[in-house]
Write a protein that holds these residues in place. Structure first.
Motif, PDB file in Angstrom:
ATOM      1  N   TYR A  11      -9.637   1.361  -0.719  1.00 17.94           N
ATOM      2  CA  TYR A  11      -9.711   0.061  -0.062  1.00 17.94           C
ATOM      3  C   TYR A  11      -8.825  -0.920  -0.823  1.00 17.94           C
ATOM      4  CZ  TYR A  11     -11.470  -4.369   1.697  1.00 17.94           C
ATOM      5  OH  TYR A  11     -11.555  -5.620   2.257  1.00 17.94           O
TER       6      TYR A  11
ATOM      7  N   SER B  82       2.024   5.163   0.540  1.00 17.63           N
ATOM      8  CA  SER B  82       1.932   5.969   1.761  1.00 17.63           C
ATOM      9  C   SER B  82       0.797   6.982   1.731  1.00 17.63           C
ATOM     10  CB  SER B  82       3.259   6.696   1.994  1.00 17.63           C
ATOM     11  OG  SER B  82       4.316   5.777   2.131  1.00 17.63           O
ATOM     12  N   TYR B  83       0.298   7.315   0.540  1.00 17.97           N
ATOM     13  CA  TYR B  83      -0.740   8.338   0.409  1.00 17.97           C
ATOM     14  C   TYR B  83      -2.124   7.749   0.139  1.00 17.97           C
ATOM     15  CZ  TYR B  83       0.112   7.189  -4.478  1.00 17.97           C
ATOM     16  OH  TYR B  83       0.272   6.510  -5.659  1.00 17.97           O
ATOM     17  N   CYS B  84      -2.224   6.450  -0.059  1.00 23.81           N
ATOM     18  CA  CYS B  84      -3.448   5.839  -0.575  1.00 23.81           C
ATOM     19  C   CYS B  84      -4.472   5.558   0.516  1.00 23.81           C
ATOM     20  CB  CYS B  84      -3.101   4.533  -1.286  1.00 23.81           C
ATOM     21  SG  CYS B  84      -4.553   3.672  -1.946  1.00 23.81           S
ATOM     22  N   ASP B  85      -5.725   6.034   0.288  1.00 21.97           N
ATOM     23  CA  ASP B  85      -6.803   5.709   1.218  1.00 21.97           C
ATOM     24  C   ASP B  85      -7.890   4.876   0.547  1.00 21.97           C
ATOM     25  OD1 ASP B  85      -7.945   7.696  -0.376  1.00 21.97           O
ATOM     26  OD2 ASP B  85      -9.171   8.484   1.263  1.00 21.97           O
TER      27      ASP B  85
ATOM     28  N   PHE C 210      -0.689  10.735   6.602  1.00 21.77           N
ATOM     29  CA  PHE C 210      -1.454  11.512   7.583  1.00 21.77           C
ATOM     30  C   PHE C 210      -0.751  11.483   8.942  1.00 21.77           C
ATOM     31  CE2 PHE C 210      -4.803  12.200  10.740  1.00 21.77           C
ATOM     32  CZ  PHE C 210      -5.396  13.357  10.235  1.00 21.77           C
TER      33      PHE C 210
ATOM     34  N   LYS D  23       0.842  -1.195   0.000  1.00 19.13           N
ATOM     35  CA  LYS D  23       0.000   0.000   0.000  1.00 19.13           C
ATOM     36  C   LYS D  23       0.880   1.250   0.000  1.00 19.13           C
ATOM     37  CE  LYS D  23      -4.345   1.543   2.065  1.00 19.13           C
ATOM     38  NZ  LYS D  23      -5.206   1.136   0.956  1.00 19.13           N
TER      39      LYS D  23
ATOM     40  N   GLU E 293      -4.687  12.177   3.234  1.00 19.70           N
ATOM     41  CA  GLU E 293      -5.961  11.618   3.675  1.00 19.70           C
ATOM     42  C   GLU E 293      -5.816  10.932   5.042  1.00 19.70           C
ATOM     43  OE1 GLU E 293      -8.571  12.292   2.106  1.00 19.70           O
ATOM     44  OE2 GLU E 293      -8.049  12.643   0.014  1.00 19.70           O
ATOM     45  N   GLU E 294      -6.827  11.109   5.859  1.00 18.91           N
ATOM     46  CA  GLU E 294      -6.817  10.495   7.185  1.00 18.91           C
ATOM     47  C   GLU E 294      -6.729   8.978   7.073  1.00 18.91           C
ATOM     48  OE1 GLU E 294      -9.361  10.839  11.373  1.00 18.91           O
ATOM     49  OE2 GLU E 294      -9.952  12.020   9.599  1.00 18.91           O
ATOM     50  N   GLY E 295      -5.946   8.371   7.963  1.00 17.63           N
ATOM     51  CA  GLY E 295      -5.806   6.923   7.971  1.00 17.63           C
ATOM     52  C   GLY E 295      -4.652   6.407   7.142  1.00 17.63           C
ATOM     53  N   THR E 296      -3.940   7.301   6.456  1.00 22.76           N
ATOM     54  CA  THR E 296      -2.794   6.891   5.639  1.00 22.76           C
ATOM     55  C   THR E 296      -1.493   7.144   6.410  1.00 22.76           C
ATOM     56  OG1 THR E 296      -2.526   9.077   4.610  1.00 22.76           O
ATOM     57  CG2 THR E 296      -4.062   7.536   3.560  1.00 22.76           C
TER      58      THR E 296
END
Length: 392
Positions: A26, A21-24, A205, A19, A199-202
């Motif tokens: 699924y 580092s910037y991907c939110d 972030f 995944k 993005e939050e959760g990445t």
């Protein structure tokens, strides 16, 4: 006269080697080949389940996104596309796009993709700078991207899009320009230019306070530089982040911006069909059980709502104003029976003098400067518009 109903299909493949580092979105690394097999089988079952409701529609775009769709074995890809052709009526020249990550394909695989019916590729390059690629968490180098691109051309693909990002940590206008120069030398048919969003959760972030990100003024300079560069090299901007040569627009993505119907297949996929927006649950294991273990009584639909007239108009304005051509007042009136200027345009007028919006007759569209701050402007415009539709 019978009105022709077209439909787009989006197939979500949530698998990734790693995944970014910037991907939110699924996505995850699948636990086994058996899990991939079960997921593809569930997608085929979902297509069977919805096919009857689509009998009056003709599919003219198919888009395989992710995740990394090119992680699917060639045999699974063929099965999936065979299921599309079996369950839906396809237009003769259906655009079938697949996202590809360098480092996950070779010439033999790309040749098999072309034979299976894929006729358009979207390759995630992001940058020509290996240090920037490493910062993003990409699994490929620029040289590996070049090999993938050449293999795709050799395999017979004559419609290729390349993704580029700007606003990256420690990125400069000079390094972005070098990336653009490398891309222009390759002469892809289409280029998507995206600004990095934290993005939050990445992972980004969590690192946001330590990332060396360009400020807003520099980001705008990057965008303006890219728009001018691509225009000089024959790429027409037809949407805020998308540029094409010879009219090779992404027909599938135009469905989103024109508020046309599409159906999402797979976990976390979204749909707009029959006036309803709905999404599939964001869990691949539960998605598989919901389709293959009927006695479990699991619904694969996560959220669903009918779109009423006011919301439909707001969505149309938000999405159509992303396009370079903007909104034609006459077409808006034909679609909704509403005067666009009275409903929305009068609030856009105040941005004309500042150079953010241009108006030609009944047509409203953003300038380059306006596109960069379009979310702010449209939020203000939609907030100002009347809350009640009692007069419509």
């Amino acid at each position: 006269m019978k009105v022709k109903k077209n439909l787009g299909l989006y197939l979500h493949i949530p698998f990734c080697v790693k995944k970014c580092s910037y991907c939110d979105f699924y996505s995850f690394n699948p636990e086994s080949e058996e899990f991939i097999e079960n997921y593809v089988s569930a997608m085929m079952l979902q297509m069977e389940d919805i096919s009857e409701s689509c009998r009056s529609h003709t599919v003219n775009t198919v888009y395989l996104g992710g995740g990394t769709p090119s992680m699917l074995p060639a045999s699974q890809l063929s099965r999936l596309l065979d299921s599309v052709k079996h369950n839906f009526k396809l237009e003769k020249n259906t655009e079938i796009t697949m996202e590809v990550n360098p480092g996950t394909v070779n010439y033999k695989y790309l040749k098999a993709m072309r034979k299976a019916g894929i006729n358009r590729l979207s390759i995630g390059m992001q940058s020509a700078n290996d240090k920037e690629l490493s910062t993003l968490g990409r699994i490929h180098t620029f040289a590996e991207f070049g090999e993938t691109y050449k293999s795709a051309r050799d395999a017979g693909f004559d419609n290729i899009s390349i993704d580029i990002m700007y606003g990256l940590p420690s990125q400069t206008i000079s390094s972005l320009r070098r990336t653009l120069e490398h891309v222009a030398e390759l002469e892809p048919d289409h280029i998507s230019l995206y600004c990095l969003k934290i993005e939050e959760g990445t992972p980004f972030f969590a690192m946001r306070d330590t990332l060396m990100l360009p400020d807003d003024d520099t980001e705008y300079d990057m965008y303006e530089t890219a728009v001018e560069f691509l225009s000089r090299h024959g790429y027409e901007r037809y949407e805020m982040s998308n540029f094409a040569k010879d009219g090779k627009y992404s027909r599938h993505n135009l469905k989103y911006w024109n508020c046309e119907e599409y159906i999402g297949i797979g976990a976390a996929a979204h749909s707009y069909f029959g006036g309803e927006r709905y999404s599939v649950i964001r869990d691949a294991s539960t998605y598989i059980d919901g389709l293959e273990v009927l006695e479990a009584g699991i619904s694969i639909i996560d959220e669903s709502r009918m779109i009423e007239k006011k919301e439909s108009m707001n969505e149309y304005v938000m999405l159509r104003m992303r396009l370079d051509e903007g909104i034609d007042g006459a077409l808006f009136r034909e679609r909704y029976g509403v005067d666009f200027h009275k409903r929305f345009g009068q609030y856009l007028d105040e941005y004309i003098e500042g150079g953010f919006v241009k108006k030609t007759g009944e047509n409203y569209s953003f300038t380059t400067k306006g596109m960069f701050v379009s979310n702010y402007i449209l939020s203000a415009v939609l907030d100002f518009s009347p809350e009640s539709l009692s007069s419509i």
